[in-house]
Write a protein that holds these residues in place. Structure first.
Motif: not given
Length: 1088
Positions: A1009-1026
């Motif tokens: 509680l009462d804590t700052s969190y940071y989020f990032k998202i990355q997509a992937r397909n059969s060739k690798g990560m974006g």
């Protein structure tokens, strides 16, 4: 002294590693002990029944005890009546014993030196070899040789006896020189024989006990009868390995009449016999002195006996003994610290490295690791780690060792000021982030800091062990540390100690935290082997992963041409090998293997590299030109085949030529140059030439036959030619046909003509023409325009006087220019015959996918001849588009060839292609349509519209939702969510949660509680990560549901940017485990 002691205490409190090259005894600290070998044993060849000595001597200020090991076991010299240790430490063997079934002295020896209560070091190893009984494997036999010829007398002995062999003739020693040589195996070679060489020869083994003499063999020398003698190989070179700076003799003994001419090549190039280090002796053997690494390679002995030739190849391997680039250093450290002993070596073959501590081999474990190939890392030092550490490195050319001393400092033994209090224990130590392989700890200031600039040390250990490691904060006042490289699903115990200027304070209470279990993905496939099985195919094999974590569904093979970024992949099911075909010839490829189970892709193997086998060239040399030099010589020039068509290493060219234009017997010449003068030709005759390139596999396709005619007489070339005697122009709508006659003075040589033309000036364009040419068609002119044309003859002396003329092209309203038959033009110049037939569209259009953004389009043209050779000014237009969205416009490109590569396409997208042909002002209709779908590539954009909301009724749970990336570039197979409490942390310090499949929502639970969190998202397909999305800030509510906090919106924050008011990062972060939920719908991205 008090000030110096306080400074040392502060440094030790910060846990600094000190490295010294010599002893240091200031401030009561134990100094390093000088301890080394002044003499080490070397490889020794002993003789049975005679004494042998292995030298060794260790030096130190302290008392040293020396012992000996044989084959890894200590010798008990006290109970040995033949072996004893000399005062300097050397090992003395009074009588070497050696028989077929009893070899007690032969083996590997090592000298071991020990200082009581301090440590042990071991010398390099040395092999003692015992020469066998003197005996001959074969006896010399009588032979006969012609005067001037070469002969060999055999004397075959075992390898260790070869250095002890010598020859006698009629009771006297045989002197060896450049004419009479003794081969490495013992045989005697006599070249350029004379009558003085005749006599009785015998081979003697001397220096290994009683001398052993072979039977006598007579060498007879006969006069030259003139009768031809077949070429015979007496001794050829064999594969041999020598150490750098040694000498080597490569035998090449050939017998025959006439006496064969022997030449040597190195890696298929002639050996430089003029070099001081290379000499051909004994009639053909190659001697190389003071070997270097560059001398290693393939040596070939080529013997030419007139009608017969022989060639024998052998490989010379040059070994380079190990050499230290970096040696371990004496080191001071404290308990719980991590240290690294460096050891960088070089040699050929690459040396192996092993580590020893106090004479015992170091076995890699959780706390003793080999890092950066050869360095030894010791984690979480304890007092028993003190001692001498040695790096021992070895290859086929030898072995060496280097040592260093480690001293563990006791902090309590240092000077203590005692003038001030130390801090109390840090408060509220919690794990704010817990991942599979790292844990982030945070805490608050001690209740009693007793000063400023407080520093912290985090001590941690595996549950159940007493070996602690330590991690320090990077700057004073920092109250968080991330512990990396932990083991998944494992419990660790942590404690934090704070320090001020007076020293370290109290420790916090132990905190036990377990890392998260890792997603059960397969490990790397072991033992990946790759072998080239043809010029366009390779076979790849591997074994099942040691950690499969369930049934392996499939293996995916990734292949890329070395130096290129794009990868192709192939699925392999129910097999542990695969043969890949359709590769490029003599091209280096990189392969890796990834195993898949129900959870997705596992850990990739390391890249393995292989080159496909070579083949004959697939294209002929280019730009063949002929220059008639005089009435009997023609110069032929050419350029290499196009890049990528050699299919191997170019060995040279084959030039064939024949007299006449029709089939006749041809002459073949081999050369490595790009030109060749052909002499001795007949005057006034036509000769045709063709050239082909060769690799070790053979010759590639030859060029078309190209003709040239020698001059009937050797004309004068001491002056430039005169002016052409006439210049005529026939104007058409878009072209002019020009004809001319040569200069009047036919005794002056003309090598060709240069024609200039342009609108109002003849200097806009220039073309070079053959000396026999009498007409030329200037195409692609503007209608109804006035052109000026000039023509001049030239030879090697220069250019002659030009002749000028001008004409105006016909207006556009006139009929289109016909296809002109030049024979009919000059015999009936006023009867043009235009071709009224319409252009036919190209046929057989094919679209071949080359990569994720490139397609090659090819076609055929039925209006061309069968060889599809374009001889006129036609060109082709290619158009292409995709149907998403439906109103996409066509893009177009023009080309004058029968194929075109279309770049800049969108990945994983279906395109349609069609082609039309245009000649002059006439065009065909569009061809039939060909379709192709570009390959997938990694996503080029991040997931979008990322939102974070608290779960109603439970503020410790959040849901994350997003949409797929606009540029997915393939089917999305999953997403990866990263989160952290520090937006500026490195990506590998963020907690990672994978999302398998195409779900667009994820849930994270048990947040603080009462804590700052940071989020990032990355997509992937059969060739690798974006790419990663921008960081999204979300702060959890301050209280449980009763407060009804409405903190349900995320804020995007870029690393390094300030946080907006109301969204600050809290300082109290409790222990938590993160879970996230993500939702979306599939949206078809727009096509550029």
């Amino acid at each position: 002294m008090a000030g110096r002691g306080r400074a040392l205490l502060v440094l030790f409190a910060g846990l600094t590693v000190f490295r010294f090259g010599g002893a240091s005894k200031g401030a009561g600290i134990q100094g390093f002990t000088s301890f080394r070998f002044s003499v080490e044993p070397v490889d020794t060849l002993a003789v049975r029944g005679l004494p042998a000595v292995l030298n060794c001597s260790a030096v130190s200020d302290a008392l040293v005890r020396v012992e000996w090991k044989k084959d890894g076991t200590f010798l008990n010299l006290a109970a040995d009546d033949r072996r004893r240790q000399l005062p300097d430490g050397s090992l003395f063997i009074s009588t070497v014993i050696h028989s077929k079934h009893n070899k007690p002295d032969e083996g590997v020896y090592q000298c071991v030196a020990t200082i009581h209560n301090l440590g042990t070091i071991s010398s390099r190893t040395a092999r003692l070899t015992v020469a066998g009984l003197p005996r001959f494997l074969s006896q010399p036999e009588g032979v006969s040789v012609r005067v001037g010829g070469t002969e060999m007398l055999n004397c075959e002995v075992t390898e260790e006896l070869a250095p002890f062999t010598r020859w006698e003739k009629s009771g006297g020693a045989v002197d060896v020189d450049a004419r009479v040589t003794q081969l490495p195996g013992g045989a005697l070679v006599i070249s350029n024989a004379s009558q003085s060489d005749a006599g009785l020869y015998r081979c003697i083994i001397d220096g290994v006990g009683a001398a052993k003499t072979s039977e006598e063999a007579e060498l007879q020398v006969s006069s030259d009868s003139g009768v031809e003698e077949k070429l015979e190989i007496l001794q050829g070179p064999v594969a041999v390995a020598k150490v750098v700076r040694e000498n080597v003799l490569l035998p090449c003994v050939m017998k025959g009449h006439p006496v064969p001419v022997i030449r040597w090549t190195f890696n298929w190039r002639p050996v430089d016999e003029g070099s001081e280090r290379f000499a051909v002796i004994g009639g053909g053997s190659l001697q190389i002195v003071n070997l270097t690494e560059e001398d290693a390679g393939i040596y070939s002995c080529q013997a030419d006996g007139g009608n017969t030739t022989n060639e024998i190849q052998a490989e010379l391997t040059v070994l380079v003994p190990p050499r230290f680039l970096t040696t371990p250093s004496n080191t001071y450290a404290q308990e719980s610290m991590d240290i690294i002993f460096e050891c960088d070596v070089m040699g050929s073959p690459p040396p192996t490295v092993r580590w020893m501590k106090d004479g015992d081999t170091v076995i890699p474990s959780d706390y003793f690791r080999i890092v950066e190939q050869h360095n030894l890392q010791v984690l979480g030092l304890v007092k028993s780690d003190e001692g001498f550490y040695q790096c021992l490195t070895e290859n086929d050319a030898g072995n060496i060792q280097a040592s260093a001393q480690l001293i563990i400092l006791d902090l309590a033994s240092g000077p203590v000021d005692g003038s001030g209090p130390v801090p109390s224990a840090p408060r509220d130590v919690v794990a704010s982030l817990v991942s599979t392989r790292f844990i982030k700890l945070t805490w608050r200031l001690p209740a009693e800091a007793h000063g400023e600039n407080i520093t912290y040390s985090v001590f941690y250990s595996l549950n159940g062990t007493n070996r602690e490691r330590v991690e320090n904060t990077s700057v004073p006042g920092e109250m968080q540390v991330t512990i990396q490289n932990l083991v998944p699903d494992t419990k660790y115990t942590f404690r934090v100690v704070s320090s001020n200027a007076n020293g370290p304070g109290e420790s916090s209470a132990p905190l036990t935290v377990a890392t998260q279990p890792e997603v059960q993905l397969p490990g790397p496939a072991p033992n990946v082997q790759v072998m080239s099985v043809g010029s366009t195919s390779i076979t790849l094999s591997w074994e099942q992963p040691l950690t499969g974590n369930g049934e392996i569904h499939t293996y995916k093979l990734f292949c890329s041409e070395t130096g290129r970024d794009s990868e192709q992949d192939t699925d392999v099911t129910q097999a542990l090998s695969y043969t890949m075909t359709g590769l490029m010839t003599f091209t280096e490829y990189t392969f890796r293997v990834v195993a898949y189970n129900k959870h997705g892709p596992g850990v990739s193997t390391e890249d393995v590299t292989v080159r496909t086998l070579s083949d004959v060239p697939s294209a002929s040399p280019q730009n063949v030109t002929l220059e008639v030099l005089n009435s009997t010589s023609i110069m032929v020039r050419w350029q290499p085949p196009p890049s990528g068509s050699l299919n191997g290493e170019l060995m040279g060219y084959k030039l064939r030529y024949r007299k006449g234009l029709r089939r006749a017997d041809s002459v073949e010449i081999t050369t490595t140059q790009l030109s060749q003068i052909i002499d001795g030709l007949e005057q006034g005759k036509v000769y045709t030439f063709r050239v082909s390139a060769t690799t070790v596999n053979g010759s590639g396709p030859a060029t078309e036959w190209t003709a040239a005619e020698t001059f009937e007489n050797d004309l004068d070339e001491s002056q430039v030619p005169g002016m052409p005697s006439s210049l005529h122009i026939r104007p058409l709508v878009n072209r002019m046909v020009v004809s001319w006659t040569p200069p009047e003075d036919r005794e002056v040589l003309v090598r060709g003509y240069k024609m200039g033309y342009g609108l109002g000036s003849p200097h806009a364009h220039t073309v070079a023409l053959d000396y026999k040419q009498r007409f030329y068609s200037i195409d692609n002119l503007d209608a109804a325009s006035h052109y000026v044309i000039t023509l001049k003859a030239f030879n090697n002396m220069g250019e002659g006087i030009p002749i000028y003329n001008s004409a105006t092209t016909r207006p556009q309203s006139d009929p289109a220019d016909p296809d002109i038959d030049f024979y009919e033009l000059f015999n009936n110049p006023y009867t043009p015959a235009p071709d009224p037939s319409p252009m036919l569209p190209p046929v057989g259009v094919q679209a071949s996918v080359l990569s994720h953004d490139t397609v090659k389009v090819s076609w055929a043209d039925n209006s061309l001849a069968k060889n599809q050779k374009i001889t006129d000014s036609r060109y082709y237009t290619i158009r292409w588009k995709t149907n998403i969205p439906a109103n996409t416009k066509y893009k177009m490109a023009n080309t004058t060839s029968l194929f075109h590569t279309v770049p800049g396409l969108k990945a994983n997208t279906l395109y349609e292609f069609s082609v039309m042909v245009t000649r002059s002002r006439r065009s065909s209709t569009w061809s039939m349509t060909a379709h192709a779908t570009t390959l997938e590539t990694i996503p080029s954009s991040a997931p979008k519209d990322v939102t974070v909301i608290s779960k109603e009724g439970n503020p410790r749970i959040i849901n994350i939702n997003w949409q797929p990336p606009t540029e997915a570039n393939g089917k999305i197979t999953g997403y990866i969510i990263y989160y952290s409490t520090d937006v500026n942390a490195e990506v590998h310090d963020w907690v990672v949660e994978p999302v398998v499949g195409n779900r667009l929502t994820h849930q994270i639970q048990a947040l603080t509680l009462d804590t700052s969190y940071y989020f990032k998202i990355q997509a992937r397909n059969s060739k690798g990560m974006g790419p990663l999305s921008e960081a999204l800030l979300f702060r959890t509510p301050k209280a449980e549901p009763s407060d009804k906090m409405s903190s349900d919106q995320g804020l995007q924050v870029k690393p390094g940017h300030p946080v907006l008011p109301g969204h600050g990062i809290g300082s109290n972060i409790g222990k938590h485990k993160l879970n996230v939920t993500i939702c979306w719908t599939n949206v078809t991205p727009a096509v550029k």
